[in-house]
Design a protein around this motif. Structure first.
Motif, PDB file in Angstrom:
ATOM      1  N   MET A  69      29.708 -43.084  77.643  1.00  0.00           N
ATOM      2  CA  MET A  69      28.728 -42.505  76.724  1.00  0.00           C
ATOM      3  C   MET A  69      27.677 -43.367  75.836  1.00  0.00           C
ATOM      4  SD  MET A  69      27.661 -38.964  75.043  1.00  0.00           S
ATOM      5  CE  MET A  69      26.347 -38.525  75.167  1.00  0.00           C
ATOM      6  N   ALA A  70      27.207 -44.106  76.154  1.00  0.00           N
ATOM      7  CA  ALA A  70      26.782 -45.479  75.495  1.00  0.00           C
ATOM      8  C   ALA A  70      26.827 -44.771  73.530  1.00  0.00           C
ATOM      9  CB  ALA A  70      24.829 -45.832  75.733  1.00  0.00           C
ATOM     10  N   LYS A  71      27.372 -45.180  72.818  1.00  0.00           N
ATOM     11  CA  LYS A  71      26.630 -44.773  71.020  1.00  0.00           C
ATOM     12  C   LYS A  71      25.758 -44.882  70.672  1.00  0.00           C
ATOM     13  CE  LYS A  71      29.726 -45.935  67.045  1.00  0.00           C
ATOM     14  NZ  LYS A  71      30.626 -46.475  66.151  1.00  0.00           N
ATOM     15  N   ARG A  72      25.186 -44.178  70.430  1.00  0.00           N
ATOM     16  CA  ARG A  72      23.832 -44.247  69.115  1.00  0.00           C
ATOM     17  C   ARG A  72      23.292 -45.365  68.379  1.00  0.00           C
ATOM     18  NH1 ARG A  72      21.839 -41.475  64.428  1.00  0.00           N
ATOM     19  NH2 ARG A  72      19.128 -40.752  65.008  1.00  0.00           N
ATOM     20  N   ALA A 112      24.037 -47.280  58.214  1.00  0.00           N
ATOM     21  CA  ALA A 112      24.792 -48.983  57.769  1.00  0.00           C
ATOM     22  C   ALA A 112      25.623 -48.815  59.328  1.00  0.00           C
ATOM     23  CB  ALA A 112      25.452 -48.687  57.282  1.00  0.00           C
ATOM     24  N   THR A 113      25.625 -49.651  60.176  1.00  0.00           N
ATOM     25  CA  THR A 113      26.147 -50.060  61.323  1.00  0.00           C
ATOM     26  C   THR A 113      28.260 -50.711  60.683  1.00  0.00           C
ATOM     27  OG1 THR A 113      25.742 -52.082  60.799  1.00  0.00           O
ATOM     28  CG2 THR A 113      23.979 -51.351  62.317  1.00  0.00           C
ATOM     29  N   LEU A 142      29.412 -52.207  57.141  1.00  0.00           N
ATOM     30  CA  LEU A 142      30.278 -51.260  56.640  1.00  0.00           C
ATOM     31  C   LEU A 142      31.255 -52.150  56.569  1.00  0.00           C
ATOM     32  CD1 LEU A 142      29.871 -47.737  58.281  1.00  0.00           C
ATOM     33  CD2 LEU A 142      29.047 -48.831  56.172  1.00  0.00           C
ATOM     34  N   ARG A 143      31.631 -53.201  57.272  1.00  0.00           N
ATOM     35  CA  ARG A 143      33.356 -54.237  56.932  1.00  0.00           C
ATOM     36  C   ARG A 143      32.306 -54.769  56.234  1.00  0.00           C
ATOM     37  NH1 ARG A 143      33.694 -53.223  63.051  1.00  0.00           N
ATOM     38  NH2 ARG A 143      32.119 -54.470  63.746  1.00  0.00           N
TER      39      ARG A 143
END
Length: 57
Positions: free
Chosen positions: A1-4, A21-22, A26-27
């Motif tokens: 399943m693709a991540k939203r 935030a992506t 976040l990193r």
């Protein structure tokens, strides 16, 4: 399943929407906070120089 994709276009955020935030963002935030914890902060003159580079007069 693709991540939203959890990002919202900037114009939606300005209109009161929420921003997610992506993982990459976040990193980068974690890395920035860790550098602050290590005492790695810009001097006042470094901050002024950075703002001067991007100032629109």
């Amino acid at each position: 399943m693709a991540k939203r994709d959890q990002t919202i276009p900037p114009q939606d955020v300005r209109d009161g929407g929420e921003y997610y935030a992506t993982a990459d963002e976040l990193r980068m935030i974690d890395a920035a906070l860790a550098s602050i914890d290590r005492g790695e902060v810009a001097t006042e003159s470094e901050v002024k120089a950075a703002f001067a580079r991007f100032r629109r007069d």
